[in-house]
Design a protein around this motif. Sequence first.
Motif, PDB file in Angstrom:
ATOM      1  N   ASP A 108      65.144  42.596  25.939  1.00 51.95           N
ATOM      2  CA  ASP A 108      65.596  41.935  24.718  1.00 51.95           C
ATOM      3  C   ASP A 108      64.429  41.373  23.923  1.00 51.95           C
ATOM      4  N   ASP A 109      63.210  41.553  24.430  1.00 50.48           N
ATOM      5  CA  ASP A 109      62.036  41.034  23.734  1.00 50.48           C
ATOM      6  C   ASP A 109      61.690  41.940  22.551  1.00 50.48           C
ATOM      7  N   ARG A 110      61.556  41.337  21.420  1.00 53.79           N
ATOM      8  CA  ARG A 110      61.350  42.068  20.163  1.00 53.79           C
ATOM      9  C   ARG A 110      60.164  43.016  20.219  1.00 53.79           C
ATOM     10  N   GLY A 133      65.452  48.579  25.529  1.00 54.92           N
ATOM     11  CA  GLY A 133      66.491  47.862  24.802  1.00 54.92           C
ATOM     12  C   GLY A 133      67.860  48.490  24.946  1.00 54.92           C
ATOM     13  N   VAL A 222      65.726  38.895  18.417  1.00 56.94           N
ATOM     14  CA  VAL A 222      66.062  40.146  19.106  1.00 56.94           C
ATOM     15  C   VAL A 222      65.423  41.323  18.362  1.00 56.94           C
TER      16      VAL A 222
END
Length: 373
Positions: A108-110, A133, A222
């Motif tokens: 979920d890390d951009r 993702g 997100v």
Amino acid sequence: MSKVVIILGGYGNFGKRIAESLSHHDITLLIAGRNEAKAQQCIAQLQNQSRAVLKPWQVDIHADDFTERLAAQNPFMVIHTSGPYQGQNYTVPQACIASGAHYIDLADDRRYVCDISALDRAASTKGVLIVSGASSVPGLSSAVIDKYSIAFKSIQSIDIAIAPGNQAQRGVATIAAILTYTGHPFEVFKEGRWQSIHGWMDAKSHDFGGIAKRRLLANVDVPDLALFPKRYAVADRVSFQAGLELPLLHWGMVGMAALAKWGIVKNWSPLAKQLDKLSNCFLHFGSDIGAMEVSISGLAESEKPRKVIWRLYAPNGQGPYIPTLSTIIIAKKLLNETLDKTGALPCSGLLELSEFEPYFKTFEIYQKTQVEE
């Protein structure tokens, strides 16, 4: 010889749900992680209903010999659920490429998700698929927008919100991930330009309707925020918010965000375990109902304003299955050899909403769509 599938963090909150689904296939399924005892417990729970050969594998993804140990398992596919992904490098997907294995994660890390394309050339050369993702966002959210965006000539705004039920299971890794940006600035596309907002601030009340009713929301960082403005040629804004069902816990997070914004606390993430224990004291309050909403506004082909609101409701504590579905669908397509794409990319545009619907039915999760013109 059966295909070897490895689930890193296979006994965790999301990993065990993915393991449960894939255990019905004729594969060798390795439940992997640092704690072999937990892996064995997970296997014991799945053993009676499993067609797969289940094995524990004690491994540390941060160990110096991880790449060599992974190659020795000769995996067909690796599913990475061991978050938080904030601060992680690409050791795991790079090891998969070196081993000739497909790779899927629930990141979920951009930046982790958006920058995975840096591995595209290496993955394509090896003939493997590297997907980052594969979760609620951007996996499911992009599937929703892909379905309904065709009804628009142009899109003005996309607003996404997620509201888990208070009684839903939550992992320390998920909490730690949220805390890394709580009170810290990040960029969003707003009013037609990129602007800075702060994590877990701009709190508001939002009505999800149906069984979820009204919930509190705040800013969450997100991958969608970076991917969707360009992908869907959005004119005005892309927003994403989430919230805690209990006002006490939600406003507590908003207060923590304010302390970080003012520089009183630098980073809350080291307290993830303690905050997880504290939140568990309130598990019997609130509900087991989760909800997700995607709202798309713009102009129809007729040049008239149009708004589509898609909502997903997860009763009976089934919400934690939703983040696993994108991964499960992609994994099964690879196992069944119905997906021949290679390269490295974020999980956007890979799935159709119809592919989720059998799983929604299984878990008694249901969706509703509202069109305003």
